[in-house]
Design a protein around this motif. Structure first.
Motif, PDB file in Angstrom:
ATOM      1  N   GLY A   1      74.107  42.108  75.716  1.00 58.73           N
ATOM      2  CA  GLY A   1      72.943  42.910  76.338  1.00 58.73           C
ATOM      3  C   GLY A   1      71.528  42.228  75.461  1.00 58.73           C
ATOM      4  O   GLY A   1      71.668  41.846  74.603  1.00 58.73           O
ATOM      5  N   CYS A   2      70.413  42.716  76.219  1.00 58.09           N
ATOM      6  CA  CYS A   2      69.350  42.544  75.442  1.00 58.09           C
ATOM      7  C   CYS A   2      68.274  43.658  75.967  1.00 58.09           C
ATOM      8  O   CYS A   2      68.470  44.345  76.802  1.00 58.09           O
ATOM      9  CB  CYS A   2      68.811  41.244  76.297  1.00 58.09           C
ATOM     10  N   LEU A   3      67.497  44.133  75.029  1.00 59.72           N
ATOM     11  CA  LEU A   3      66.374  45.027  74.829  1.00 59.72           C
ATOM     12  C   LEU A   3      65.501  44.790  75.865  1.00 59.72           C
ATOM     13  O   LEU A   3      64.788  45.654  76.653  1.00 59.72           O
ATOM     14  CB  LEU A   3      65.779  45.368  73.736  1.00 59.72           C
ATOM     15  N   SER A   4      65.411  43.501  76.357  1.00 57.28           N
ATOM     16  CA  SER A   4      64.335  43.152  77.523  1.00 57.28           C
ATOM     17  C   SER A   4      65.113  43.168  78.951  1.00 57.28           C
ATOM     18  O   SER A   4      64.436  42.943  80.003  1.00 57.28           O
ATOM     19  CB  SER A   4      64.125  41.823  77.237  1.00 57.28           C
TER      20      SER A   4
ATOM     21  N   PRO B   1      58.573  37.296  71.084  1.00 62.98           N
ATOM     22  CA  PRO B   1      58.264  37.562  72.541  1.00 62.98           C
ATOM     23  C   PRO B   1      58.487  38.659  73.047  1.00 62.98           C
ATOM     24  O   PRO B   1      57.572  38.964  74.079  1.00 62.98           O
ATOM     25  CB  PRO B   1      58.638  36.093  73.051  1.00 62.98           C
ATOM     26  N   GLN B   2      59.475  39.356  72.900  1.00 70.27           N
ATOM     27  CA  GLN B   2      59.877  40.420  73.301  1.00 70.27           C
ATOM     28  C   GLN B   2      58.893  41.658  72.948  1.00 70.27           C
ATOM     29  O   GLN B   2      58.885  42.700  73.785  1.00 70.27           O
ATOM     30  CB  GLN B   2      61.367  40.957  72.819  1.00 70.27           C
ATOM     31  N   VAL B   3      58.051  41.430  72.035  1.00 75.17           N
ATOM     32  CA  VAL B   3      56.888  42.477  72.002  1.00 75.17           C
ATOM     33  C   VAL B   3      55.647  41.760  72.399  1.00 75.17           C
ATOM     34  O   VAL B   3      54.386  42.163  71.749  1.00 75.17           O
ATOM     35  CB  VAL B   3      56.937  42.925  70.578  1.00 75.17           C
TER      36      VAL B   3
ATOM     37  N   CYS C   1      72.436  33.201  67.921  1.00 76.83           N
ATOM     38  CA  CYS C   1      72.136  32.457  68.961  1.00 76.83           C
ATOM     39  C   CYS C   1      71.128  33.109  70.182  1.00 76.83           C
ATOM     40  O   CYS C   1      70.355  32.501  70.763  1.00 76.83           O
ATOM     41  CB  CYS C   1      73.320  32.078  69.553  1.00 76.83           C
ATOM     42  N   HIS C   2      71.455  34.415  70.618  1.00 74.69           N
ATOM     43  CA  HIS C   2      70.764  35.023  71.573  1.00 74.69           C
ATOM     44  C   HIS C   2      69.278  35.042  71.166  1.00 74.69           C
ATOM     45  O   HIS C   2      68.417  34.974  71.966  1.00 74.69           O
ATOM     46  CB  HIS C   2      71.245  36.703  71.541  1.00 74.69           C
ATOM     47  N   GLU C   3      68.873  35.517  69.902  1.00 72.72           N
ATOM     48  CA  GLU C   3      67.635  35.743  69.506  1.00 72.72           C
ATOM     49  C   GLU C   3      66.807  34.362  69.398  1.00 72.72           C
ATOM     50  O   GLU C   3      65.631  34.352  69.807  1.00 72.72           O
ATOM     51  CB  GLU C   3      67.470  36.359  68.152  1.00 72.72           C
ATOM     52  N   ILE C   4      67.420  33.609  68.768  1.00 73.19           N
ATOM     53  CA  ILE C   4      66.888  31.947  68.689  1.00 73.19           C
ATOM     54  C   ILE C   4      66.449  31.612  70.130  1.00 73.19           C
ATOM     55  O   ILE C   4      65.248  30.772  70.222  1.00 73.19           O
ATOM     56  CB  ILE C   4      67.533  31.080  67.948  1.00 73.19           C
ATOM     57  N   GLU C   5      67.375  31.634  71.033  1.00 67.16           N
ATOM     58  CA  GLU C   5      66.928  31.317  72.561  1.00 67.16           C
ATOM     59  C   GLU C   5      65.862  32.229  72.918  1.00 67.16           C
ATOM     60  O   GLU C   5      65.244  31.400  73.941  1.00 67.16           O
ATOM     61  CB  GLU C   5      68.014  31.723  73.439  1.00 67.16           C
ATOM     62  N   HIS C   6      65.540  33.168  72.598  1.00 65.78           N
ATOM     63  CA  HIS C   6      64.301  33.933  73.117  1.00 65.78           C
ATOM     64  C   HIS C   6      63.060  32.848  72.698  1.00 65.78           C
ATOM     65  O   HIS C   6      62.080  33.087  73.483  1.00 65.78           O
ATOM     66  CB  HIS C   6      64.141  35.506  72.488  1.00 65.78           C
ATOM     67  N   LEU C   7      63.066  32.499  71.389  1.00 67.09           N
ATOM     68  CA  LEU C   7      61.972  31.612  71.276  1.00 67.09           C
ATOM     69  C   LEU C   7      61.732  30.317  72.012  1.00 67.09           C
ATOM     70  O   LEU C   7      60.603  29.972  71.878  1.00 67.09           O
ATOM     71  CB  LEU C   7      62.097  31.241  69.746  1.00 67.09           C
TER      72      LEU C   7
HETATM   73 NI    NI Z   1      67.456  39.665  73.788  1.00 72.89          NI
END
Ligand code: NI
Length: 165
Positions: A90-93, A50-52, A132-138
């Motif tokens: 941090g987060c690239l978004s 979703p970040q892209v 954990c961080h990436e899975i939460e993005h989903l």
């Molecule tokens: Ni992120």
């Protein structure tokens, strides 16, 4: 190599629940390659589809940041988590910012790899945090929802890290 545009906080794609991937198409394979390229180019340790702008349950992670240990996780699910770590994230978004987040210190994740084979990934420390961080993005969540004490700039983070070392 193709870089995709990284969506930033405020973009509706980052708040949506992504759909499961049932079979991997050629477009999905290109997406995965592009996500890896985009993550390395931005010096990130993880990136979620979703970040892209693609609302599919696909993430890539590489805590080595140099292409040594790329993980491609499709439909990832956390099977178990334990322990606790508190650190800056941090987060690239959310460019240029960091914040203190408490996460499990150990997780076991079930997912499918880029060949749609079921895999288990176990992570501690930074890898546990990244998973954990990436899975939460989903599921449309950003780490900023979990930050303790507000966001700081990366310059402030550098100052804190220098004081601690
Ligand atoms: Ni992120």
């Amino acid at each position: 190599m193709a870089l995709r545009n990284i969506r930033t906080m405020g973009d509706p794609c980052l708040t949506k629940i992504c759909r499961e991937v049932t079979s991997l198409t050629d477009r999905d394979r290109i997406l995965i390659e592009d996500m890896l390229d985009t993550m390395y180019d931005a010096s990130g340790v993880g990136l979620a589809a979703p970040q892209v702008g693609i609302l599919k349950r696909i993430v890539v992670v590489d805590v080595s940041m140099d292409g040594d240990q790329p993980l491609v996780l499709i439909n990832p699910e956390i099977l178990s988590k334990d322990g606790e770590q508190t650190g800056y994230e941090g987060c690239l978004s959310v460019p240029g910012k960091s914040g203190l987040v408490t996460r499990p210190d150990h997780v076991v994740v079930k997912a499918y790899n880029e060949n749609m084979q079921e895999i288990r990934v176990e992570g501690t420390e930074l890898l546990a945090r990244a998973l954990c961080h990436e899975i939460e993005h989903l599921d449309g969540h950003l780490y900023v929802e979990r930050v303790e004490g507000g966001l700081i700039t990366n310059e402030e983070l550098e100052r804190i890290m220098n004081e601690e070392s």
